[in-house]
Design a protein around this motif. Structure first.
Motif, PDB file in Angstrom:
ATOM      1  N   ALA A   1       0.939  -1.241   0.048  1.00 30.68           N
ATOM      2  CA  ALA A   1       0.080   0.154   0.008  1.00 30.68           C
ATOM      3  C   ALA A   1       0.742   1.304  -0.105  1.00 30.68           C
ATOM      4  CB  ALA A   1      -1.041  -0.001   1.222  1.00 30.68           C
ATOM      5  N   VAL A   2       2.197   0.980   0.071  1.00 33.95           N
ATOM      6  CA  VAL A   2       2.900   2.226   0.365  1.00 33.95           C
ATOM      7  C   VAL A   2       4.305   2.289  -0.914  1.00 33.95           C
ATOM      8  CG1 VAL A   2       2.383   2.782   2.490  1.00 33.95           C
ATOM      9  CG2 VAL A   2       4.352   1.162   2.313  1.00 33.95           C
TER      10      VAL A   2
ATOM     11  N   ILE B   1       1.891  -2.565   8.996  1.00 36.20           N
ATOM     12  CA  ILE B   1       1.487  -1.445   9.615  1.00 36.20           C
ATOM     13  C   ILE B   1       0.497  -0.558   8.610  1.00 36.20           C
ATOM     14  CG2 ILE B   1       2.390   1.066  10.189  1.00 36.20           C
ATOM     15  CD1 ILE B   1       5.000  -0.324  10.647  1.00 36.20           C
ATOM     16  N   ALA B   2       0.710  -0.636   7.343  1.00 41.62           N
ATOM     17  CA  ALA B   2      -0.397  -0.002   6.568  1.00 41.62           C
ATOM     18  C   ALA B   2      -1.803  -0.585   6.460  1.00 41.62           C
ATOM     19  CB  ALA B   2       0.146  -0.145   5.024  1.00 41.62           C
TER      20      ALA B   2
ATOM     21  N   PHE C   1       0.932   7.541   6.822  1.00 44.98           N
ATOM     22  CA  PHE C   1       2.097   7.815   7.493  1.00 44.98           C
ATOM     23  C   PHE C   1       3.340   7.894   6.620  1.00 44.98           C
ATOM     24  CE2 PHE C   1       1.320   3.075   7.039  1.00 44.98           C
ATOM     25  CZ  PHE C   1       2.712   2.705   6.621  1.00 44.98           C
ATOM     26  N   LEU C   2       4.393   8.373   7.213  1.00 41.06           N
ATOM     27  CA  LEU C   2       5.738   8.098   6.395  1.00 41.06           C
ATOM     28  C   LEU C   2       6.723   7.265   7.268  1.00 41.06           C
ATOM     29  CD1 LEU C   2       7.316   9.326   3.969  1.00 41.06           C
ATOM     30  CD2 LEU C   2       8.210  11.056   5.428  1.00 41.06           C
ATOM     31  N   PHE C   3       7.245   6.434   7.004  1.00 40.53           N
ATOM     32  CA  PHE C   3       8.016   5.658   7.740  1.00 40.53           C
ATOM     33  C   PHE C   3       9.496   5.342   7.446  1.00 40.53           C
ATOM     34  CE2 PHE C   3       9.762   1.614   8.805  1.00 40.53           C
ATOM     35  CZ  PHE C   3       9.642   1.164  10.000  1.00 40.53           C
TER      36      PHE C   3
ATOM     37  N   GLU D   1       0.146  12.200   8.458  1.00 37.20           N
ATOM     38  CA  GLU D   1      -0.465  12.423   9.689  1.00 37.20           C
ATOM     39  C   GLU D   1       0.573  11.949  10.622  1.00 37.20           C
ATOM     40  OE1 GLU D   1      -4.721  11.435  12.393  1.00 37.20           O
ATOM     41  OE2 GLU D   1      -4.089  10.536  10.457  1.00 37.20           O
ATOM     42  N   TYR D   2       1.148  10.905  10.358  1.00 35.64           N
ATOM     43  CA  TYR D   2       2.296  10.175  11.320  1.00 35.64           C
ATOM     44  C   TYR D   2       3.633   9.907  10.715  1.00 35.64           C
ATOM     45  CZ  TYR D   2      -2.035   8.915  14.225  1.00 35.64           C
ATOM     46  OH  TYR D   2      -3.180   9.160  14.815  1.00 35.64           O
ATOM     47  N   LEU D   3       4.574  10.484  11.559  1.00 34.65           N
ATOM     48  CA  LEU D   3       5.976  10.030  11.210  1.00 34.65           C
ATOM     49  C   LEU D   3       6.474   9.234  11.741  1.00 34.65           C
ATOM     50  CD1 LEU D   3       8.671  10.517   9.680  1.00 34.65           C
ATOM     51  CD2 LEU D   3       9.109  12.430  11.091  1.00 34.65           C
ATOM     52  N   LEU D   4       6.876   7.918  11.453  1.00 37.95           N
ATOM     53  CA  LEU D   4       7.206   6.664  12.167  1.00 37.95           C
ATOM     54  C   LEU D   4       8.606   6.557  11.877  1.00 37.95           C
ATOM     55  CD1 LEU D   4       4.413   4.241  11.153  1.00 37.95           C
ATOM     56  CD2 LEU D   4       4.233   6.214  12.992  1.00 37.95           C
TER      57      LEU D   4
END
Length: 246
Positions: free
Chosen positions: A19-20, A63-64, A70-72, A41-44
């Motif tokens: 998904a990413v 995680i997705a 999010f950005l991981f 929305e989130y930085l992991l």
């Protein structure tokens, strides 16, 4: 802040089964794998060892499943025991001790990694930064949150809370994150290693301590020992951090 971006996007592709998107970015002297997209929305953030590289795609795919934007960033460390330990300690197993270089690692995160990601992936001012990891990287995430209030949450999967002096240190320097996820395998405390056997009592005490302080904290018990499903356990930690804040 000063940072050096040596090269960008020498590997960039979209995995049809995921998904990413994933790209590789050199930050300082570290080839970091970046998953996700801008305006997240989130930085992991996760410090990773060489032993985790093969399973990282599986972790991010899990995680997705949260459905959140999010950005991981997976940031490699060259010496696991040295880069992630908050202070020096003798060997607990084998012959390699702990170098106590966590402060340098945290400085690299705050002064180079996060500014670089903000430049390449414009992030909202209110982005929630979650620092997580497995084992010693989980301990590093907990320790880092005693040093700064930068992190909205800590996702600590099977963290090495047996580390000599950790519980006493955290009592004097409380974790500052608003939300904390803790987990442990139900067989991890059943070890003949007397230092590591304290992990069960320590994580129960840490959970009670954080809850008493009013932190949003959970403790999840996973089936098996320390080396079972590390990627999925870490994914569950990050996913809880995002799903529970809906």
């Amino acid at each position: 802040m000063i940072f050096q971006l040596l090269y960008w996007a020498y590997q960039s592709f979209f995995r049809e089964d995921a998904a990413v998107t994933v790209q590789t970015m050199q930050i300082g002297n570290k080839p970091c794998r970046i998953y996700g997209r801008a305006n997240a929305e989130y930085l992991l953030l996760q410090m990773t060892g060489e032993h985790e590289q093969q399973s990282m795609n599986n972790e991010v795919d899990a995680i997705a499943q949260s459905g959140r934007n999010f950005l991981f960033a997976a940031i490699p460390v060259a010496s696991w025991n040295d880069a992630l330990s908050p202070w020096e300690a003798p060997a607990v197993w084998g012959k390699q001790g702990f170098g106590g270089n966590a402060a340098d690692t945290l400085r690299f995160l705050t002064e180079q990694v996060i500014p670089t990601l903000n430049q390449q992936y414009p992030l909202p001012e209110n982005v929630k930064i979650i620092l997580g990891g497995y084992s010693l990287a989980g301990l590093f995430a907990l320790w880092a949150s005693t040093q700064t209030n930068l992190f909205y949450g800590v996702a600590a999967a099977s963290p090495s809370v047996w580390f000599p002096g950790w519980m006493e240190f955290e009592q004097q320097h409380p974790i500052q994150a608003q939300r904390v996820y803790l987990s442990l395998g139900d067989k991890e405390e059943r070890t003949k290693n007397t230092v590591m056997a304290a992990v069960g009592d320590n994580i129960r005490t840490l959970h009670s301590r954080l809850t008493a302080r009013g932190a949003d904290c959970t403790l999840e018990w996973n089936s098996g020992g320390h080396f079972k499903d590390a990627d999925l356990r870490t994914a569950k930690a990050f996913r809880w951090m995002m799903e529970e804040s809906r």
